[in-house]
Motif scaffolding. Structure first.
Motif, PDB file in Angstrom:
ATOM      1  N   ARG A  29       0.833  -1.201   0.000  1.00 20.42           N
ATOM      2  CA  ARG A  29       0.000   0.000   0.000  1.00 20.42           C
ATOM      3  C   ARG A  29       0.872   1.258   0.000  1.00 20.42           C
ATOM      4  N   GLN A  30       1.949   1.223   0.796  1.00 18.32           N
ATOM      5  CA  GLN A  30       2.865   2.368   0.843  1.00 18.32           C
ATOM      6  C   GLN A  30       3.525   2.595  -0.515  1.00 18.32           C
ATOM      7  N   ALA A  31       3.926   1.519  -1.174  1.00 16.51           N
ATOM      8  CA  ALA A  31       4.574   1.636  -2.481  1.00 16.51           C
ATOM      9  C   ALA A  31       3.619   2.273  -3.494  1.00 16.51           C
ATOM     10  N   LEU A  32       2.375   1.843  -3.485  1.00 19.81           N
ATOM     11  CA  LEU A  32       1.397   2.422  -4.397  1.00 19.81           C
ATOM     12  C   LEU A  32       1.158   3.893  -4.067  1.00 19.81           C
ATOM     13  N   LEU A  33       1.023   4.196  -2.779  1.00 16.96           N
ATOM     14  CA  LEU A  33       0.788   5.582  -2.392  1.00 16.96           C
ATOM     15  C   LEU A  33       1.999   6.470  -2.682  1.00 16.96           C
ATOM     16  N   GLN A  34       3.194   5.905  -2.681  1.00 17.19           N
ATOM     17  CA  GLN A  34       4.374   6.692  -3.049  1.00 17.19           C
ATOM     18  C   GLN A  34       4.258   7.158  -4.496  1.00 17.19           C
ATOM     19  N   ILE A  35       3.768   6.294  -5.358  1.00 16.54           N
ATOM     20  CA  ILE A  35       3.538   6.667  -6.759  1.00 16.54           C
ATOM     21  C   ILE A  35       2.481   7.770  -6.826  1.00 16.54           C
ATOM     22  N   VAL A  36       1.406   7.593  -6.069  1.00 12.70           N
ATOM     23  CA  VAL A  36       0.324   8.572  -6.036  1.00 12.70           C
ATOM     24  C   VAL A  36       0.860   9.942  -5.605  1.00 12.70           C
ATOM     25  N   MET A  37       1.640   9.969  -4.526  1.00 11.13           N
ATOM     26  CA  MET A  37       2.176  11.238  -4.011  1.00 11.13           C
ATOM     27  C   MET A  37       3.130  11.879  -5.013  1.00 11.13           C
ATOM     28  N   THR A  38       3.939  11.064  -5.669  1.00  4.02           N
ATOM     29  CA  THR A  38       4.899  11.577  -6.650  1.00  4.02           C
ATOM     30  C   THR A  38       4.183  12.252  -7.810  1.00  4.02           C
ATOM     31  N   VAL A  39       3.158  11.588  -8.336  1.00 11.76           N
ATOM     32  CA  VAL A  39       2.413  12.154  -9.466  1.00 11.76           C
ATOM     33  C   VAL A  39       1.664  13.409  -9.028  1.00 11.76           C
ATOM     34  N   TRP A  40       0.986  13.341  -7.878  1.00  7.25           N
ATOM     35  CA  TRP A  40       0.245  14.501  -7.368  1.00  7.25           C
ATOM     36  C   TRP A  40       1.186  15.700  -7.244  1.00  7.25           C
ATOM     37  N   ASN A  41       2.327  15.505  -6.583  1.00  2.00           N
ATOM     38  CA  ASN A  41       3.250  16.616  -6.377  1.00  2.00           C
ATOM     39  C   ASN A  41       3.834  17.123  -7.695  1.00  2.00           C
ATOM     40  N   ALA A  42       4.114  16.225  -8.618  1.00  2.00           N
ATOM     41  CA  ALA A  42       4.638  16.655  -9.923  1.00  2.00           C
ATOM     42  C   ALA A  42       3.632  17.557 -10.629  1.00  2.00           C
ATOM     43  N   LEU A  43       2.360  17.192 -10.551  1.00  2.00           N
ATOM     44  CA  LEU A  43       1.326  17.986 -11.203  1.00  2.00           C
ATOM     45  C   LEU A  43       1.107  19.324 -10.497  1.00  2.00           C
ATOM     46  N   VAL A  44       1.126  19.306  -9.180  1.00  2.00           N
ATOM     47  CA  VAL A  44       0.915  20.543  -8.416  1.00  2.00           C
ATOM     48  C   VAL A  44       2.095  21.501  -8.618  1.00  2.00           C
ATOM     49  N   VAL A  45       3.306  21.001  -8.474  1.00  2.00           N
ATOM     50  CA  VAL A  45       4.483  21.858  -8.631  1.00  2.00           C
ATOM     51  C   VAL A  45       4.555  22.400 -10.059  1.00  2.00           C
ATOM     52  N   ALA A  46       4.145  21.593 -11.034  1.00  2.16           N
ATOM     53  CA  ALA A  46       4.106  22.061 -12.420  1.00  2.16           C
ATOM     54  C   ALA A  46       3.188  23.275 -12.547  1.00  2.16           C
ATOM     55  N   GLN A  47       2.076  23.260 -11.825  1.00  2.49           N
ATOM     56  CA  GLN A  47       1.165  24.409 -11.857  1.00  2.49           C
ATOM     57  C   GLN A  47       1.777  25.601 -11.125  1.00  2.49           C
ATOM     58  N   TRP A  48       2.507  25.341 -10.053  1.00  2.00           N
ATOM     59  CA  TRP A  48       3.138  26.426  -9.306  1.00  2.00           C
ATOM     60  C   TRP A  48       4.160  27.170 -10.168  1.00  2.00           C
ATOM     61  N   VAL A  49       4.996  26.404 -10.869  1.00  2.00           N
ATOM     62  CA  VAL A  49       6.135  27.005 -11.587  1.00  2.00           C
ATOM     63  C   VAL A  49       5.924  27.047 -13.101  1.00  2.00           C
ATOM     64  N   HIS A  50       4.766  26.596 -13.561  1.00  2.00           N
ATOM     65  CA  HIS A  50       4.432  26.591 -14.992  1.00  2.00           C
ATOM     66  C   HIS A  50       5.513  25.881 -15.810  1.00  2.00           C
ATOM     67  N   GLN A  51       5.806  24.655 -15.380  1.00  2.00           N
ATOM     68  CA  GLN A  51       6.843  23.861 -16.041  1.00  2.00           C
ATOM     69  C   GLN A  51       6.428  22.393 -15.992  1.00  2.00           C
ATOM     70  N   ASP A  52       6.749  21.642 -17.043  1.00  2.00           N
ATOM     71  CA  ASP A  52       6.430  20.217 -17.105  1.00  2.00           C
ATOM     72  C   ASP A  52       7.315  19.453 -16.131  1.00  2.00           C
ATOM     73  N   MET A  53       6.702  18.770 -15.178  1.00  4.22           N
ATOM     74  CA  MET A  53       7.457  17.995 -14.195  1.00  4.22           C
ATOM     75  C   MET A  53       7.300  16.496 -14.438  1.00  4.22           C
ATOM     76  N   LEU A  54       6.411  16.114 -15.353  1.00  4.58           N
ATOM     77  CA  LEU A  54       6.129  14.697 -15.573  1.00  4.58           C
ATOM     78  C   LEU A  54       7.084  14.023 -16.543  1.00  4.58           C
ATOM     79  N   SER A  55       7.693  14.790 -17.437  1.00  8.42           N
ATOM     80  CA  SER A  55       8.536  14.167 -18.460  1.00  8.42           C
ATOM     81  C   SER A  55       9.674  13.369 -17.836  1.00  8.42           C
ATOM     82  N   ASP A  56      10.234  13.863 -16.746  1.00 10.72           N
ATOM     83  CA  ASP A  56      11.304  13.118 -16.064  1.00 10.72           C
ATOM     84  C   ASP A  56      10.776  11.809 -15.495  1.00 10.72           C
TER      85      ASP A  56
END
Length: 118
Positions: A29-56
């Motif tokens: 469950r933790q491993a799955l949620l780590q993926i969830v948190m990573t994607v969520w944060n990548a999308l949120v930070v991308a909106q904060w800084v107006h930059q693609d964070m998912l390509s990496d």
């Protein structure tokens, strides 16, 4: 008032969490949620800084063996779409988080919300 970030994240992750077998371990469950948190944060930070964070993240997934890569890509694509459709206006990032096992055997999520920089 916005829902607690932990509640929002569980709702966001629901389609993936429902794919786990009931006997999934805390570590799974933790491993799955780590993926969830990573994607969520990548999308949120991308909106904060107006930059693609998912390509990496997608680039790193390419190093996985084929069955894992395909599954991971499906999960990430699902999460990206869910964020856009249901949680686009939620710009809180996730700081520290912890999956906790309650005495009754149930699992609960605790998470810190981080607001956008000013």
């Amino acid at each position: 008032m916005a829902a607690k970030i932990s509640q929002t994240l569980l709702e966001y992750a629901a389609p993936l969490l429902h794919q786990l077998p009931p006997e999934a371990s805390l570590q799974q469950r933790q491993a799955l949620l780590q993926i969830v948190m990573t994607v969520w944060n990548a999308l949120v930070v991308a909106q904060w800084v107006h930059q693609d964070m998912l390509s990496d993240l997608y680039r790193r997934m390419e190093t996985l063996p084929t069955p894992d890569r395909t599954l991971m890509r499906t999960w990430v694509d699902t999460l990206v779409e869910r964020k856009k459709q249901h949680f686009a206006d939620d710009l809180r990032a996730v700081g520290r988080w912890e999956l906790r096992l309650r005495p009754n055997g149930q699992v609960s999520l605790w998470a810190e919300a981080r607001d956008p920089p000013r």
